[in-house]
Design a protein around this motif. Structure first.
Motif, PDB file in Angstrom:
ATOM      1  N   TYR A  80     124.776  38.938  80.627  1.00 26.97           N
ATOM      2  CA  TYR A  80     123.608  38.678  81.460  1.00 26.97           C
ATOM      3  C   TYR A  80     123.513  39.762  82.514  1.00 26.97           C
ATOM      4  N   ASP A  81     122.315  40.202  82.799  1.00 29.60           N
ATOM      5  CA  ASP A  81     122.097  41.150  83.890  1.00 29.60           C
ATOM      6  C   ASP A  81     121.810  40.335  85.144  1.00 29.60           C
ATOM      7  N   VAL A  82     122.864  39.972  85.886  1.00 31.92           N
ATOM      8  CA  VAL A  82     122.671  39.127  87.056  1.00 31.92           C
ATOM      9  C   VAL A  82     122.151  39.914  88.249  1.00 31.92           C
ATOM     10  N   GLY A  83     121.954  41.211  88.084  1.00 27.96           N
ATOM     11  CA  GLY A  83     121.258  42.004  89.091  1.00 27.96           C
ATOM     12  C   GLY A  83     119.745  41.876  88.933  1.00 27.96           C
ATOM     13  N   ASP A  84     119.327  41.272  87.848  1.00 28.51           N
ATOM     14  CA  ASP A  84     117.917  41.009  87.552  1.00 28.51           C
ATOM     15  C   ASP A  84     117.672  39.527  87.836  1.00 28.51           C
ATOM     16  N   LYS A  85     116.565  39.208  88.499  1.00 28.72           N
ATOM     17  CA  LYS A  85     116.320  37.814  88.907  1.00 28.72           C
ATOM     18  C   LYS A  85     116.322  36.858  87.717  1.00 28.72           C
ATOM     19  N   LEU A  86     115.605  37.202  86.638  1.00 30.18           N
ATOM     20  CA  LEU A  86     115.559  36.315  85.486  1.00 30.18           C
ATOM     21  C   LEU A  86     116.934  36.212  84.832  1.00 30.18           C
ATOM     22  N   GLY A  87     117.647  37.317  84.717  1.00 33.55           N
ATOM     23  CA  GLY A  87     118.990  37.288  84.141  1.00 33.55           C
ATOM     24  C   GLY A  87     119.920  36.385  84.926  1.00 33.55           C
ATOM     25  N   PHE A  88     119.803  36.394  86.255  1.00 35.30           N
ATOM     26  CA  PHE A  88     120.619  35.527  87.100  1.00 35.30           C
ATOM     27  C   PHE A  88     120.303  34.059  86.829  1.00 35.30           C
ATOM     28  N   VAL A  89     119.010  33.744  86.726  1.00 37.16           N
ATOM     29  CA  VAL A  89     118.596  32.360  86.458  1.00 37.16           C
ATOM     30  C   VAL A  89     119.071  31.928  85.070  1.00 37.16           C
ATOM     31  N   GLU A  90     118.906  32.791  84.065  1.00 38.01           N
ATOM     32  CA  GLU A  90     119.360  32.464  82.715  1.00 38.01           C
ATOM     33  C   GLU A  90     120.861  32.176  82.690  1.00 38.01           C
ATOM     34  N   ALA A  91     121.635  33.027  83.343  1.00 40.52           N
ATOM     35  CA  ALA A  91     123.089  32.843  83.367  1.00 40.52           C
ATOM     36  C   ALA A  91     123.462  31.536  84.049  1.00 40.52           C
ATOM     37  N   THR A  92     122.795  31.242  85.155  1.00 43.72           N
ATOM     38  CA  THR A  92     123.095  30.020  85.900  1.00 43.72           C
ATOM     39  C   THR A  92     122.771  28.781  85.072  1.00 43.72           C
ATOM     40  N   ILE A  93     121.612  28.782  84.435  1.00 44.77           N
ATOM     41  CA  ILE A  93     121.209  27.624  83.626  1.00 44.77           C
ATOM     42  C   ILE A  93     122.142  27.448  82.428  1.00 44.77           C
ATOM     43  N   GLU A  94     122.435  28.537  81.726  1.00 43.31           N
ATOM     44  CA  GLU A  94     123.307  28.403  80.552  1.00 43.31           C
ATOM     45  C   GLU A  94     124.707  27.939  80.957  1.00 43.31           C
ATOM     46  N   TYR A  95     125.211  28.454  82.046  1.00 45.87           N
ATOM     47  CA  TYR A  95     126.531  28.032  82.538  1.00 45.87           C
ATOM     48  C   TYR A  95     126.512  26.534  82.873  1.00 45.87           C
ATOM     49  N   ALA A  96     125.470  26.101  83.570  1.00 51.03           N
ATOM     50  CA  ALA A  96     125.376  24.688  83.953  1.00 51.03           C
ATOM     51  C   ALA A  96     125.236  23.792  82.733  1.00 51.03           C
ATOM     52  N   LEU A  97     124.501  24.247  81.719  1.00 56.00           N
ATOM     53  CA  LEU A  97     124.324  23.438  80.515  1.00 56.00           C
ATOM     54  C   LEU A  97     125.621  23.276  79.727  1.00 56.00           C
ATOM     55  N   ARG A  98     126.542  24.193  79.892  1.00 54.72           N
ATOM     56  CA  ARG A  98     127.833  24.111  79.193  1.00 54.72           C
ATOM     57  C   ARG A  98     128.839  23.230  79.924  1.00 54.72           C
ATOM     58  N   ARG A  99     128.534  22.877  81.156  1.00 54.54           N
ATOM     59  CA  ARG A  99     129.451  22.042  81.950  1.00 54.54           C
ATOM     60  C   ARG A  99     129.129  20.575  81.756  1.00 54.54           C
ATOM     61  N   GLY A 100     130.119  19.813  81.368  1.00 55.92           N
ATOM     62  CA  GLY A 100     129.923  18.384  81.143  1.00 55.92           C
ATOM     63  C   GLY A 100     129.483  17.640  82.390  1.00 55.92           C
ATOM     64  N   ASP A 101     129.911  18.092  83.559  1.00 59.77           N
ATOM     65  CA  ASP A 101     129.563  17.393  84.796  1.00 59.77           C
ATOM     66  C   ASP A 101     128.180  17.779  85.320  1.00 59.77           C
ATOM     67  N   LEU A 102     127.512  18.736  84.700  1.00 61.96           N
ATOM     68  CA  LEU A 102     126.188  19.170  85.168  1.00 61.96           C
ATOM     69  C   LEU A 102     125.096  19.070  84.112  1.00 61.96           C
ATOM     70  N   SER A 103     125.473  19.172  82.847  1.00 64.90           N
ATOM     71  CA  SER A 103     124.470  19.362  81.800  1.00 64.90           C
ATOM     72  C   SER A 103     123.440  18.237  81.718  1.00 64.90           C
ATOM     73  N   GLU A 104     123.866  16.994  81.725  1.00 59.59           N
ATOM     74  CA  GLU A 104     122.906  15.891  81.587  1.00 59.59           C
ATOM     75  C   GLU A 104     121.925  15.852  82.759  1.00 59.59           C
ATOM     76  N   ASP A 105     122.440  16.003  83.966  1.00 64.90           N
ATOM     77  CA  ASP A 105     121.561  15.989  85.147  1.00 64.90           C
ATOM     78  C   ASP A 105     120.600  17.174  85.135  1.00 64.90           C
ATOM     79  N   LEU A 106     121.076  18.329  84.693  1.00 70.43           N
ATOM     80  CA  LEU A 106     120.201  19.506  84.641  1.00 70.43           C
ATOM     81  C   LEU A 106     119.108  19.317  83.603  1.00 70.43           C
ATOM     82  N   ILE A 107     119.471  18.818  82.434  1.00 66.56           N
ATOM     83  CA  ILE A 107     118.462  18.571  81.395  1.00 66.56           C
ATOM     84  C   ILE A 107     117.404  17.589  81.899  1.00 66.56           C
ATOM     85  N   THR A 108     117.840  16.527  82.549  1.00 71.91           N
ATOM     86  CA  THR A 108     116.902  15.550  83.110  1.00 71.91           C
ATOM     87  C   THR A 108     115.996  16.220  84.139  1.00 71.91           C
TER      88      THR A 108
END
Length: 108
Positions: free
Chosen positions: A67-95
């Motif tokens: 991910y190019d986290v120096g790019d705004k969209l790349g930072f958002v993509e990385a954050t969302i994908e990371y959160a979706l892989r976490r069991g303690d965050l994924s369901e709440d994020l999807i909702t």
């Protein structure tokens, strides 16, 4: 190593520097006398190349998405994908995303 080369100046390789380093303290001596490089700035890449003249530089090659986290969209993509892989965050994020998209009518 080439700092942000233009496509026509880029070396033929499938490798990129990801920006995570463990460097010996000698890098600071090099950076303190290094002339400005790309963009008129002192470039760490140039310092690492110089350091490589006197000591071994090692790298780790990994497979995965970059991910190019120096790019705004790349930072958002990385954050969302990371959160979706976490069991303690994924369901709440999807909702949250479903509710947000429905409220803004982006989902249709």
């Amino acid at each position: 190593m080439v700092e942000k080369p233009r496509p026509e100046d880029a070396p033929e390789t499938h490798l990129a520097i990801m920006g995570r380093y463990i460097l010996n303290p000698e890098i600071f001596d090099i950076l303190s006398v290094l002339p400005a490089g790309k963009g008129g700035e002192i470039q760490l890449t140039d310092g690492i190349k110089e350091l490589g003249l006197s000591q071994e530089i090692l790298a780790y090659e990994f497979e995965g998405r970059r991910y190019d986290v120096g790019d705004k969209l790349g930072f958002v993509e990385a954050t969302i994908e990371y959160a979706l892989r976490r069991g303690d965050l994924s369901e709440d994020l999807i909702t949250f995303l479903r509710n947000f998209l429905q409220k803004t009518e982006l989902l249709g």
